[in-house]
Enzyme design. Structure first.
Site, PDB file in Angstrom:
ATOM      1  N   THR A 151      -6.248  -1.942   7.966  1.00 38.82           N
ATOM      2  CA  THR A 151      -4.979  -2.035   7.233  1.00 38.82           C
ATOM      3  C   THR A 151      -4.664  -3.506   6.952  1.00 38.82           C
ATOM      4  O   THR A 151      -5.333  -4.407   7.458  1.00 38.82           O
ATOM      5  CB  THR A 151      -3.798  -1.408   8.013  1.00 38.82           C
ATOM      6  OG1 THR A 151      -3.653  -2.097   9.254  1.00 38.82           O
ATOM      7  CG2 THR A 151      -4.027   0.073   8.265  1.00 38.82           C
ATOM      8  N   CYS A 179       1.469   7.127  10.331  1.00 43.40           N
ATOM      9  CA  CYS A 179       0.439   8.024   9.795  1.00 43.40           C
ATOM     10  C   CYS A 179      -0.283   8.740  10.939  1.00 43.40           C
ATOM     11  O   CYS A 179      -0.601   9.923  10.847  1.00 43.40           O
ATOM     12  CB  CYS A 179      -0.560   7.244   8.943  1.00 43.40           C
ATOM     13  SG  CYS A 179      -1.257   5.793   9.752  1.00 43.40           S
ATOM     14  N   THR A 180      -0.501   8.022  12.046  1.00 45.04           N
ATOM     15  CA  THR A 180      -1.229   8.602  13.179  1.00 45.04           C
ATOM     16  C   THR A 180      -0.383   9.649  13.895  1.00 45.04           C
ATOM     17  O   THR A 180      -0.887  10.711  14.276  1.00 45.04           O
ATOM     18  CB  THR A 180      -1.685   7.496  14.148  1.00 45.04           C
ATOM     19  OG1 THR A 180      -2.480   6.545  13.421  1.00 45.04           O
ATOM     20  CG2 THR A 180      -2.518   8.062  15.283  1.00 45.04           C
ATOM     21  N   SER A 217       9.312   3.822   6.341  1.00 46.08           N
ATOM     22  CA  SER A 217       7.945   4.370   6.298  1.00 46.08           C
ATOM     23  C   SER A 217       7.076   3.712   7.369  1.00 46.08           C
ATOM     24  O   SER A 217       5.985   3.222   7.111  1.00 46.08           O
ATOM     25  CB  SER A 217       7.331   4.161   4.913  1.00 46.08           C
ATOM     26  OG  SER A 217       7.032   2.793   4.726  1.00 46.08           O
ATOM     27  N   THR A 252      -1.592   1.447  20.057  1.00 45.76           N
ATOM     28  CA  THR A 252      -0.845   2.263  19.098  1.00 45.76           C
ATOM     29  C   THR A 252       0.228   3.021  19.863  1.00 45.76           C
ATOM     30  O   THR A 252      -0.013   3.512  20.964  1.00 45.76           O
ATOM     31  CB  THR A 252      -1.741   3.264  18.337  1.00 45.76           C
ATOM     32  OG1 THR A 252      -0.895   4.160  17.593  1.00 45.76           O
ATOM     33  CG2 THR A 252      -2.613   4.100  19.257  1.00 45.76           C
ATOM     34  N   ARG A 271       0.833  -1.216   0.000  1.00 48.42           N
ATOM     35  CA  ARG A 271       0.000   0.000   0.000  1.00 48.42           C
ATOM     36  C   ARG A 271       0.868   1.266   0.000  1.00 48.42           C
ATOM     37  O   ARG A 271       0.698   2.147  -0.838  1.00 48.42           O
ATOM     38  CB  ARG A 271      -0.926   0.044   1.234  1.00 48.42           C
ATOM     39  CG  ARG A 271      -1.968  -1.034   1.344  1.00 48.42           C
ATOM     40  CD  ARG A 271      -2.967  -1.095   0.199  1.00 48.42           C
ATOM     41  NE  ARG A 271      -3.658   0.154  -0.066  1.00 48.42           N
ATOM     42  CZ  ARG A 271      -4.080   0.539  -1.277  1.00 48.42           C
ATOM     43  NH1 ARG A 271      -3.862  -0.220  -2.332  1.00 48.42           N
ATOM     44  NH2 ARG A 271      -4.715   1.673  -1.440  1.00 48.42           N
ATOM     45  N   ILE A 272       1.781   1.354   0.958  1.00 48.79           N
ATOM     46  CA  ILE A 272       2.574   2.580   1.082  1.00 48.79           C
ATOM     47  C   ILE A 272       3.591   2.697  -0.055  1.00 48.79           C
ATOM     48  O   ILE A 272       3.758   3.771  -0.634  1.00 48.79           O
ATOM     49  CB  ILE A 272       3.264   2.668   2.472  1.00 48.79           C
ATOM     50  CG1 ILE A 272       2.210   2.672   3.601  1.00 48.79           C
ATOM     51  CG2 ILE A 272       4.147   3.917   2.565  1.00 48.79           C
ATOM     52  CD1 ILE A 272       1.184   3.809   3.551  1.00 48.79           C
TER      53      ILE A 272
END
Length: 333
Positions: free
Chosen positions: A180, A150-151, A120, A209, A11-12
């Protein structure tokens, strides 16, 4: 022109590649993925269930992936140390397999001729940088860095503006997070994290997280003042951060809105957004910003205790920041 190699075409990896084709300062010259052959890469890059078809040309030609007429060298190495990045002209590598997330493991790319590596994903030991928050602290003695998560990229700009203006005593974050690839389509085994193994489309799944604690690494003054959790929900993309915090300096919610709006139009333009519209998650699909403050969704209990809401496209916004970080690093050579 910054010449980039991408390791891991998931995805990334694919979205960093898409983002790179919208930026005239970078050029993707090589991609490595041992599990995806060239013709499959063409297909996976061209069609995307979340972000739609790629607006451009993609084909396989002479053993290379050709995007918009630009030929990209393809490697299929399992061991990052064996990828000949140097031969392909890749100076910077985006490590987006999700596997090589420590400095030691990601450093393997340097053996093949890469000069620097951007992971990443959050890293246990590589220095983390969030564009707009602490990217100025980067110096070119660093070979391997992390673009955080991302968060963290959504929360950190929000926390920075609040802390700079009012001082944050403490805060708790919840991210309501889209599905995800690590999740299961139906109930299945999931190591020690039993809840994570439950069907992604059927459940709201409480999860851990490190995003909030990571903010303490990129904003040292907030170290130990933030923690958080996630709820995984059955949506394909776009997540939202809910930051509940105590302020040192009392503030009316309207004043907080003004401060956020000013930041979004000033130093954090393109990273922090601001909206007063009655938005929902799908309105941010394909948004390239890290964090979009939802002025109409937040609430204040009193002048010192507030709940702030900020949206993010957890795939595309993040991928754009990876490209931004690469450009920033190259400017320091």
């Amino acid at each position: 022109m910054v010449k980039i190699g991408v390791n891991g075409f998931g995805r990334i990896g694919r979205l960093v590649t898409r983002a790179a084709f919208t930026c005239d300062k970078v050029q993707i010259v090589a991609i490595n993925d041992p599990f995806i052959d060239l013709n499959y890469m063409v297909y996976m890059f061209k069609y995307d269930s979340t972000h739609g078809r790629f607006h451009g040309t993609v084909k396989a030609e002479n053993g290379k992936l050709v995007i918009n007429g630009q030929a990209i060298t393809i490697f299929q190495e399992r061991d990052p140390a064996n990828i000949k990045w140097g031969d392909a002209g890749a100076e910077y590598v985006v490590e987006s397999t999700g596997v090589f997330t420590t400095t030691e493991k990601a450093s393997a790319h340097l053996k093949g001729g890469a000069k620097r590596v951007v992971i990443s994903a959050p890293s246990a030991d590589a220095p983390m940088f969030v564009m707009g928050v602490n990217h100025e602290k980067y110096d070119n003695s660093l070979k391997v860095v992390s673009n955080a998560s991302c968060t963290t990229n959504c929360l950190a700009p929000l926390a920075k503006v609040i802390h700079d203006n009012y001082g944050m005593v403490e805060g708790l974050m919840t991210t309501v997070h889209a599905i995800t690839a690590t999740q299961k389509t139906v109930d299945g085994p999931s190591g020690k994290l039993w809840r994570d193994g439950r069907g992604a489309a059927q459940n709201i799944i409480p999860a851990s997280t490190g995003a909030a604690k990571a903010v303490g690494k990129v904003i040292p003054e907030l170290n130990g003042k933030l923690t958080g959790m996630a709820f995984r929900v059955p949506t394909p993309n776009v997540s939202v951060v809910d930051l509940t915090c105590r302020l040192q300096k009392p503030a009316k919610y309207d004043d907080i809105k003004k401060v956020m709006k000013a930041a979004s139009e000033g130093p954090l333009k393109g990273i922090l957004g601001y909206t007063e519209d009655q938005v929902v998650s799908s309105d941010f699909n394909g948004d390239s910003r890290s964090s979009i403050f939802d002025a109409a969704a937040g609430i204040a209990l009193n002048d010192n205790f507030v709940k702030l809401v900020s949206w993010y496209d957890n795939e595309f916004g993040y991928s754009n920041r990876v490209v931004d970080l690469l450009v920033h690093m190259a400017s320091k050579e």
